[in-house]
Design a protein around this motif. Structure first.
Motif, PDB file in Angstrom:
ATOM      1  N   HIS A 287      13.164   3.003  -0.130  1.00  0.00           N
ATOM      2  CA  HIS A 287      11.904   2.686  -0.797  1.00  0.00           C
ATOM      3  C   HIS A 287      11.650   1.176  -0.773  1.00  0.00           C
ATOM      4  N   ILE A 288      10.385   0.807  -0.917  1.00  0.00           N
ATOM      5  CA  ILE A 288      10.016  -0.593  -1.092  1.00  0.00           C
ATOM      6  C   ILE A 288       9.854  -0.844  -2.581  1.00  0.00           C
ATOM      7  N   TYR A 289      10.622  -1.809  -3.104  1.00  0.00           N
ATOM      8  CA  TYR A 289      10.551  -2.155  -4.523  1.00  0.00           C
ATOM      9  C   TYR A 289       9.690  -3.409  -4.660  1.00  0.00           C
TER      10      TYR A 289
ATOM     11  N   LEU B 193       0.834  -1.198   0.000  1.00  0.00           N
ATOM     12  CA  LEU B 193       0.000   0.000   0.000  1.00  0.00           C
ATOM     13  C   LEU B 193       0.874   1.254   0.000  1.00  0.00           C
ATOM     14  N   LYS B 194       0.391   2.265  -0.696  1.00  0.00           N
ATOM     15  CA  LYS B 194       1.159   3.501  -0.812  1.00  0.00           C
ATOM     16  C   LYS B 194       1.412   4.127   0.555  1.00  0.00           C
ATOM     17  N   SER B 195       0.436   4.041   1.437  1.00  0.00           N
ATOM     18  CA  SER B 195       0.595   4.607   2.778  1.00  0.00           C
ATOM     19  C   SER B 195       1.676   3.875   3.560  1.00  0.00           C
ATOM     20  N   THR B 196       1.736   2.555   3.400  1.00  0.00           N
ATOM     21  CA  THR B 196       2.784   1.772   4.074  1.00  0.00           C
ATOM     22  C   THR B 196       4.150   2.157   3.544  1.00  0.00           C
ATOM     23  N   GLU B 197       4.263   2.267   2.224  1.00  0.00           N
ATOM     24  CA  GLU B 197       5.552   2.602   1.625  1.00  0.00           C
ATOM     25  C   GLU B 197       6.017   3.984   2.064  1.00  0.00           C
ATOM     26  N   ALA B 198       5.099   4.935   2.120  1.00  0.00           N
ATOM     27  CA  ALA B 198       5.464   6.291   2.517  1.00  0.00           C
ATOM     28  C   ALA B 198       5.981   6.323   3.951  1.00  0.00           C
TER      29      ALA B 198
ATOM     30  N   PHE C  74       8.863   4.568  -5.446  1.00  0.00           N
ATOM     31  CA  PHE C  74       7.791   3.586  -5.318  1.00  0.00           C
ATOM     32  C   PHE C  74       6.833   3.818  -6.475  1.00  0.00           C
ATOM     33  N   SER C  75       6.736   2.861  -7.375  1.00  0.00           N
ATOM     34  CA  SER C  75       5.967   3.073  -8.603  1.00  0.00           C
ATOM     35  C   SER C  75       4.471   2.853  -8.419  1.00  0.00           C
TER      36      SER C  75
ATOM     37  N   PRO D   3      12.706  -1.776 -10.790  1.00  0.00           N
ATOM     38  CA  PRO D   3      14.154  -1.541 -10.795  1.00  0.00           C
ATOM     39  C   PRO D   3      14.610  -0.754  -9.563  1.00  0.00           C
ATOM     40  N   PRO D   4      15.565  -1.283  -8.793  1.00  0.00           N
ATOM     41  CA  PRO D   4      16.042  -0.567  -7.603  1.00  0.00           C
ATOM     42  C   PRO D   4      16.646   0.803  -7.923  1.00  0.00           C
TER      43      PRO D   4
END
Length: 560
Positions: A351-353, A337-342, A375-376, A369-370
């Protein structure tokens, strides 16, 4: 390749699509032996703060391989391993494969019924299991093919343990019980015979789908695993260069190794292939112990799942740790989830890839890609050597940015389901693409977005509603810790969404959630019911199990 819009992205992020194919004469068995010797002076595992070198694991696994061969098992016999992340797991795994047998990975949290089904279905002749679990088993005679049971204790390689007494021996005279450590110690001379194997031989039965029906064993060959290791190396090299790990570079192994994600990524792609030391975490649910191990052995690489990252990022002591050694965080198993990654990036500056794969694909099929250092919000690009199509209900490719079922073809895709030709035929197209059951879309650069599991999609008055989208919006609310959305039957609309919420802040109300959602979602996507719960059911990997959530309306569920 059928279509390759992602090749320009490969170039942009230093990914070489022409990865080094495995030598066709090599098997996973020979690769294990060669790499254990290559890295013999390096630390292979940290387990309960004790170091085990690659040489230690080499000797122990050789001895256990000898012991297993001395039982008189034929090459290709199945051996089931039901262990958490303790040092005995990699020893047993390497021994089984090196000796020429087929590894059957079993979830150590399985019930007796689930274990018996998997042992019986696979025809496993040997079961390696925790002593505590073994003592709880009854009716082992139901497993007719099972001849040998090897038991172990968590501290067997840490301190001397008293000799184990097997109460089941008299009850099951046709089965032989023995102790894991004693089995190794009794082998004085390592004389196991290198088996004759080929790359297309099955080496692992990875069971999948047990919670949605009868579990099926995905047959993974030596070739499948070796190719996926080689494919994963393209991602590693793009980031770290073509090199081996230094002595102080660690992989944080909180993913269960019996699961294909932890098995291939932690144990092989980073560990055996690149010489990283794996920090074994036997119980990832014990967050305090997990944080302690992270502090003692700060990792370079952290593969995990959304729920684990979310829980750690909220943990006060984890937030205070030094994260400067962390270079790569990889997410899989379920959508990040975007909130988790942020929040993860705020805490760790990493970042989480996200990637994507399944048991049937060994597992990696896509990656982010690292070097993109972002976070895409997608699961990334098809892995080198992998073809992916997005198909409609008639099996025809859809246009870019249109939803459809993700279909995968590549050398990492399984041989089929063990002894289930009909089930195998149902998941392969005529031209060899594996039908994943996941709904997604592909953009112009080749990035793939997972919309949802095909079976989890909610059909509201003819409109498709994807639980992942609702969960993504809900998770951004600052008072929500975790959430899950499912579809339940409705007389008027056919189905409607129901949201389960774990509060981050006790002041949160259902009306507050509805007001928030109405600003984010069109009306037919809004949950008709909102229920507050103390926690959500999760798999051993930490994936939220929607299928275990009640599809009924509880008294405390808000009707919207």
């Amino acid at each position: 390749m059928t279509s390759q819009p992602w090749m320009e992205e490969y170039k942009k992020w230093n990914v070489n699509p022409e990865f080094t194919r495995p030598d066709p004469e090599k098997t996973l068995s020979t690769t294990i032996t060669e790499n254990l010797v290559k890295f013999q002076d390096k630390t292979a595992f940290f387990y309960l703060d004790q170091k085990f070198s690659y040489q230690d694991v080499n000797v122990y696994s050789q001895k256990l391989a000898t012991y297993l061969q001395n039982l008189g098992l034929a090459v290709g016999s199945r051996i089931a391993v039901m262990l958490p992340n303790i040092i005995q797991y990699p020893i047993a795994t390497f021994a089984i494969i090196r000796a020429g047998y087929v590894l059957v990975n079993v979830n150590p949290m399985y019930t007796q019924r689930e274990l018996y089904h998997q042992v019986q279905d696979s025809g496993a002749e040997v079961l390696i299991i925790m002593g505590q679990t073994l003592e709880q088993l009854n009716h082992l005679n139901e497993c007719s093919a099972l001849k040998y049971v090897i038991s172990t204790q968590p501290l067997d390689f840490i301190q001397d343990q008293p000799e184990t007494i097997y109460s089941q021996s008299a009850q099951y005279p046709d089965k032989q019980f023995s102790d894991f450590k004693q089995a190794i110690d009794q082998v004085q001379v390592i004389d196991f015979k290198i088996p004759l194997q080929h790359q297309d031989d099955t080496v692992i039965l990875q069971y999948t789908g047990g919670t949605t029906g009868v579990s099926k064993g995905a047959e993974l060959s030596h070739r499948n695993i070796l190719f996926n290791i080689a494919q994963n190396s393209t991602v590693f090299i793009s980031h770290f260069g073509d090199r081996y790990a230094t002595e102080d570079e660690y992989v944080f192994c909180a993913l269960p190794l019996y699961h294909i994600y932890g098995f291939t990524i932690c144990l092989f792609s980073y560990g055996l292939s690149r010489g990283f030391a794996n920090v074994l975490i036997p119980n990832p649910r014990d967050l305090d112990a997990l944080v302690d191990q992270y502090h003692k052995h700060p990792p370079t690489v952290f593969p995990g799942v959304n729920t684990m990252f979310n829980a750690l990022a909220h943990h006060p002591r984890f937030r205070e740790l030094d994260h400067s050694r962390l270079k790569t965080t990889t997410g899989g198993g379920a959508s990040i989830l975007k909130s988790t990654e942020a929040l993860w990036y705020e805490v760790t500056s990493c970042h989480i890839y996200e990637g994507y794969g399944l048991s049937e694909t060994s597992p990696t099929a896509t990656f982010n890609p690292p070097l993109s250092r972002r976070f895409s919000g997608t699961v990334g690009l098809p892995l080198a050597g992998t073809e992916i199509l997005i198909l409609d209900d008639e099996g025809k490719p859809v246009e870019l940015n249109q939803p459809g079922e993700i279909a995968i073809r590549g050398p990492q895709v399984m041989k089929g389901y063990w002894q289930q030709p009909e089930a195998t035929a149902q998941v392969f197209t005529k031209d060899g693409f594996f039908l994943s059951g996941d709904i997604g879309c592909m953009d112009e650069q080749g990035y793939i977005t997972i919309l949802d599991r095909k079976k989890d999609m909610i059909l509201v008055s003819g409109f498709n509603v994807y639980p992942n989208e609702l969960e993504g919006v809900l998770s951004k609310h600052p008072k929500i810790l975790e959430c899950a959305v499912i579809g339940i039957d409705d007389e008027k609309s056919g189905q409607v969404p129901k949201a389960f919420i774990v509060k981050q802040d006790d002041s949160l109300t259902q009306d507050e959630i509805l007001t928030y959602l109405k600003q984010q979602l069109t009306s037919y996507k809004l949950p008709k019911y909102i229920e507050f719960v103390p926690g959500l059911p999760k798999s051993a990997v930490g994936k939220i199990l929607r299928r275990e959530l009640p599809r009924t309306v509880q008294l405390n569920a808000k009707a919207c």
